[in-house]
Scaffold this motif. Structure first.
Motif, PDB file in Angstrom:
ATOM      1  N   ALA A  24       0.680  -1.158  -0.281  1.00 21.35           N
ATOM      2  CA  ALA A  24      -0.103   0.051   0.013  1.00 21.35           C
ATOM      3  C   ALA A  24       0.763   1.226  -0.127  1.00 21.35           C
ATOM      4  O   ALA A  24       1.783   1.340   0.780  1.00 21.35           O
ATOM      5  CB  ALA A  24      -1.052   0.021   1.306  1.00 21.35           C
ATOM      6  N   PRO A  25       0.516   2.298  -0.738  1.00 19.24           N
ATOM      7  CA  PRO A  25       1.218   3.565  -0.890  1.00 19.24           C
ATOM      8  C   PRO A  25       0.849   4.292   0.311  1.00 19.24           C
ATOM      9  O   PRO A  25      -0.295   4.201   0.724  1.00 19.24           O
ATOM     10  CB  PRO A  25       0.857   4.291  -2.134  1.00 19.24           C
ATOM     11  N   VAL A  26       1.619   5.160   0.750  1.00 25.52           N
ATOM     12  CA  VAL A  26       1.443   5.956   1.990  1.00 25.52           C
ATOM     13  C   VAL A  26       0.631   7.151   1.738  1.00 25.52           C
ATOM     14  O   VAL A  26       1.177   7.917   0.891  1.00 25.52           O
ATOM     15  CB  VAL A  26       2.568   6.333   3.036  1.00 25.52           C
ATOM     16  N   GLU A  27      -0.566   7.545   1.949  1.00 24.26           N
ATOM     17  CA  GLU A  27      -1.243   8.720   1.745  1.00 24.26           C
ATOM     18  C   GLU A  27      -0.939   9.857   2.722  1.00 24.26           C
ATOM     19  O   GLU A  27      -0.716   9.531   3.959  1.00 24.26           O
ATOM     20  CB  GLU A  27      -2.926   8.635   1.929  1.00 24.26           C
ATOM     21  N   THR A  28      -0.646  10.911   2.228  1.00 27.37           N
ATOM     22  CA  THR A  28      -0.483  12.279   2.976  1.00 27.37           C
ATOM     23  C   THR A  28      -1.184  13.138   2.924  1.00 27.37           C
ATOM     24  O   THR A  28      -2.110  13.289   2.049  1.00 27.37           O
ATOM     25  CB  THR A  28       1.070  12.490   2.607  1.00 27.37           C
ATOM     26  N   CYS A  29      -1.018  14.257   3.647  1.00 27.83           N
ATOM     27  CA  CYS A  29      -1.921  15.530   3.617  1.00 27.83           C
ATOM     28  C   CYS A  29      -1.804  16.111   2.380  1.00 27.83           C
ATOM     29  O   CYS A  29      -2.774  16.415   1.584  1.00 27.83           O
ATOM     30  CB  CYS A  29      -1.905  16.256   4.833  1.00 27.83           C
ATOM     31  N   GLU A  30      -0.658  16.048   1.847  1.00 27.94           N
ATOM     32  CA  GLU A  30      -0.062  16.793   0.549  1.00 27.94           C
ATOM     33  C   GLU A  30      -0.881  15.899  -0.501  1.00 27.94           C
ATOM     34  O   GLU A  30      -1.632  16.719  -1.314  1.00 27.94           O
ATOM     35  CB  GLU A  30       1.224  16.818   0.287  1.00 27.94           C
ATOM     36  N   GLU A  37      -7.467  18.918  -5.344  1.00 25.38           N
ATOM     37  CA  GLU A  37      -7.347  19.813  -6.400  1.00 25.38           C
ATOM     38  C   GLU A  37      -7.687  19.281  -7.897  1.00 25.38           C
ATOM     39  O   GLU A  37      -8.124  19.867  -8.713  1.00 25.38           O
ATOM     40  CB  GLU A  37      -5.719  20.394  -6.369  1.00 25.38           C
ATOM     41  N   GLN A  38      -7.015  18.070  -7.847  1.00 23.26           N
ATOM     42  CA  GLN A  38      -7.507  17.613  -9.216  1.00 23.26           C
ATOM     43  C   GLN A  38      -8.914  17.363  -9.540  1.00 23.26           C
ATOM     44  O   GLN A  38      -9.550  17.505 -10.689  1.00 23.26           O
ATOM     45  CB  GLN A  38      -6.728  16.095  -9.547  1.00 23.26           C
ATOM     46  N   GLN A  39      -9.755  16.940  -8.396  1.00 21.36           N
ATOM     47  CA  GLN A  39     -10.973  16.631  -8.738  1.00 21.36           C
ATOM     48  C   GLN A  39     -11.700  18.208  -9.056  1.00 21.36           C
ATOM     49  O   GLN A  39     -12.727  18.200  -9.865  1.00 21.36           O
ATOM     50  CB  GLN A  39     -11.687  16.030  -7.458  1.00 21.36           C
ATOM     51  N   MET A  40     -11.145  19.090  -8.367  1.00 14.62           N
ATOM     52  CA  MET A  40     -11.574  20.436  -8.581  1.00 14.62           C
ATOM     53  C   MET A  40     -11.198  20.969 -10.188  1.00 14.62           C
ATOM     54  O   MET A  40     -12.168  21.415 -10.878  1.00 14.62           O
ATOM     55  CB  MET A  40     -10.844  21.499  -7.632  1.00 14.62           C
ATOM     56  N   ALA A  41     -10.200  20.715 -10.612  1.00 15.71           N
ATOM     57  CA  ALA A  41     -10.048  20.849 -12.171  1.00 15.71           C
ATOM     58  C   ALA A  41     -10.976  20.270 -12.927  1.00 15.71           C
ATOM     59  O   ALA A  41     -11.436  20.848 -13.728  1.00 15.71           O
ATOM     60  CB  ALA A  41      -8.177  20.325 -12.541  1.00 15.71           C
ATOM     61  N   HIS A  42     -11.266  19.124 -12.867  1.00 19.52           N
ATOM     62  CA  HIS A  42     -12.225  18.143 -13.563  1.00 19.52           C
ATOM     63  C   HIS A  42     -13.879  18.977 -13.153  1.00 19.52           C
ATOM     64  O   HIS A  42     -14.162  19.264 -14.261  1.00 19.52           O
ATOM     65  CB  HIS A  42     -12.414  16.820 -13.122  1.00 19.52           C
ATOM     66  N   ALA A  43     -14.133  19.180 -11.837  1.00 22.06           N
ATOM     67  CA  ALA A  43     -15.253  19.834 -11.764  1.00 22.06           C
ATOM     68  C   ALA A  43     -15.260  21.213 -12.464  1.00 22.06           C
ATOM     69  O   ALA A  43     -16.320  21.534 -13.291  1.00 22.06           O
ATOM     70  CB  ALA A  43     -15.442  19.899 -10.275  1.00 22.06           C
ATOM     71  N   ARG A  44     -14.200  21.937 -12.596  1.00 23.17           N
ATOM     72  CA  ARG A  44     -14.197  23.091 -13.455  1.00 23.17           C
ATOM     73  C   ARG A  44     -14.493  22.998 -14.965  1.00 23.17           C
ATOM     74  O   ARG A  44     -15.285  23.561 -15.531  1.00 23.17           O
ATOM     75  CB  ARG A  44     -13.013  24.105 -13.195  1.00 23.17           C
ATOM     76  N   GLU A  45     -13.848  22.052 -15.504  1.00 26.36           N
ATOM     77  CA  GLU A  45     -13.950  21.623 -16.802  1.00 26.36           C
ATOM     78  C   GLU A  45     -15.317  21.097 -17.281  1.00 26.36           C
ATOM     79  O   GLU A  45     -15.796  21.333 -18.335  1.00 26.36           O
ATOM     80  CB  GLU A  45     -12.912  20.521 -17.240  1.00 26.36           C
ATOM     81  N   LYS A  57     -14.407  23.337   0.005  1.00 26.60           N
ATOM     82  CA  LYS A  57     -14.682  23.114   1.187  1.00 26.60           C
ATOM     83  C   LYS A  57     -13.839  22.010   1.850  1.00 26.60           C
ATOM     84  O   LYS A  57     -13.187  22.450   2.934  1.00 26.60           O
ATOM     85  CB  LYS A  57     -15.956  22.984   1.542  1.00 26.60           C
ATOM     86  N   ALA A  58     -13.490  20.959   1.077  1.00 27.16           N
ATOM     87  CA  ALA A  58     -12.961  19.653   1.568  1.00 27.16           C
ATOM     88  C   ALA A  58     -11.555  20.235   1.560  1.00 27.16           C
ATOM     89  O   ALA A  58     -10.733  19.628   2.471  1.00 27.16           O
ATOM     90  CB  ALA A  58     -13.295  18.624   0.561  1.00 27.16           C
ATOM     91  N   LEU A  59     -11.039  20.794   0.822  1.00 31.11           N
ATOM     92  CA  LEU A  59      -9.414  21.238   0.441  1.00 31.11           C
ATOM     93  C   LEU A  59      -9.329  22.223   1.744  1.00 31.11           C
ATOM     94  O   LEU A  59      -8.314  21.995   2.367  1.00 31.11           O
ATOM     95  CB  LEU A  59      -9.305  22.105  -0.669  1.00 31.11           C
ATOM     96  N   THR A  60     -10.199  23.009   1.826  1.00 25.43           N
ATOM     97  CA  THR A  60     -10.000  23.930   3.213  1.00 25.43           C
ATOM     98  C   THR A  60      -9.848  23.237   4.524  1.00 25.43           C
ATOM     99  O   THR A  60      -8.885  23.391   5.180  1.00 25.43           O
ATOM    100  CB  THR A  60     -10.877  24.968   3.441  1.00 25.43           C
ATOM    101  N   GLU A  61     -10.637  22.054   4.630  1.00 22.67           N
ATOM    102  CA  GLU A  61     -10.662  21.390   5.813  1.00 22.67           C
ATOM    103  C   GLU A  61      -9.365  20.218   5.939  1.00 22.67           C
ATOM    104  O   GLU A  61      -8.675  20.252   6.784  1.00 22.67           O
ATOM    105  CB  GLU A  61     -11.914  20.306   5.764  1.00 22.67           C
ATOM    106  N   VAL A  62      -8.848  20.008   4.584  1.00 21.33           N
ATOM    107  CA  VAL A  62      -7.811  19.325   4.705  1.00 21.33           C
ATOM    108  C   VAL A  62      -6.560  20.120   4.940  1.00 21.33           C
ATOM    109  O   VAL A  62      -5.715  19.654   5.927  1.00 21.33           O
ATOM    110  CB  VAL A  62      -7.360  18.441   3.404  1.00 21.33           C
ATOM    111  N   LYS A  63      -6.371  21.306   4.593  1.00 18.10           N
ATOM    112  CA  LYS A  63      -5.270  22.191   4.773  1.00 18.10           C
ATOM    113  C   LYS A  63      -5.327  22.622   6.372  1.00 18.10           C
ATOM    114  O   LYS A  63      -4.182  22.988   6.806  1.00 18.10           O
ATOM    115  CB  LYS A  63      -5.473  23.340   3.716  1.00 18.10           C
TER     116      LYS A  63
END
Length: 124
Positions: A24-30, A37-45, A57-63
């Motif tokens: 399993a790859p390790v997930e980080t906050c980054e 951010e990738q999902q946001m770009a797709h949603a914008r498109e 909102k989710a990105l703000t929470e994560v950060k």
């Protein structure tokens, strides 16, 4: 023969889970923020304003709140839920095998395999 399948299934599910944990790859906050951010770009498109707002909102929470400890706790909770689901599916399969109904056995086996796959994914 019916009692043979349940232990075999348990051994298989545990070995698959163990293998998934090792690879399993390790997930980080980054990485979590980058995925949003990738999902946001797709949603914008796609012109999905409501989805974009939710992702922001989710990105703000994560950060603001993401830590290595919170990620580990989240992962552990998810894995525990999936382990419980696998145990329930194994019991369902055992009951179906006791009934001898081949169709019911096939359905329960498929659901168990799906639960094992979800457990494997939760371990990543």
């Amino acid at each position: 023969m019916m009692t043979f399948h349940a232990p075999l299934t348990l051994v298989l599910s545990l070995s698959l889970f163990s293998a998934a944990c090792v690879a399993a790859p390790v997930e980080t906050c980054e990485s979590k923020a980058q995925a949003i951010e990738q999902q946001m770009a797709h949603a914008r498109e796609q012109g999905q304003a409501d989805r974009l707002k939710g992702l922001q909102k989710a990105l703000t929470e994560v950060k603001a709140n993401c830590t290595a400890q919170s990620l580990a706790a989240e992962k552990a909770d998810k894995a525990k839920e999936k382990q419980q689901e696998v145990a329930e599916r194994q019991q369902d399969l055992k009951e179906a095998q006791a009934s001898g109904d081949k169709e019911k056995i096939a359905v329960r086996q498929k659901k168990l395999e799906e639960a094992i796959a979800e457990l494997r994914e939760a371990g990543q």
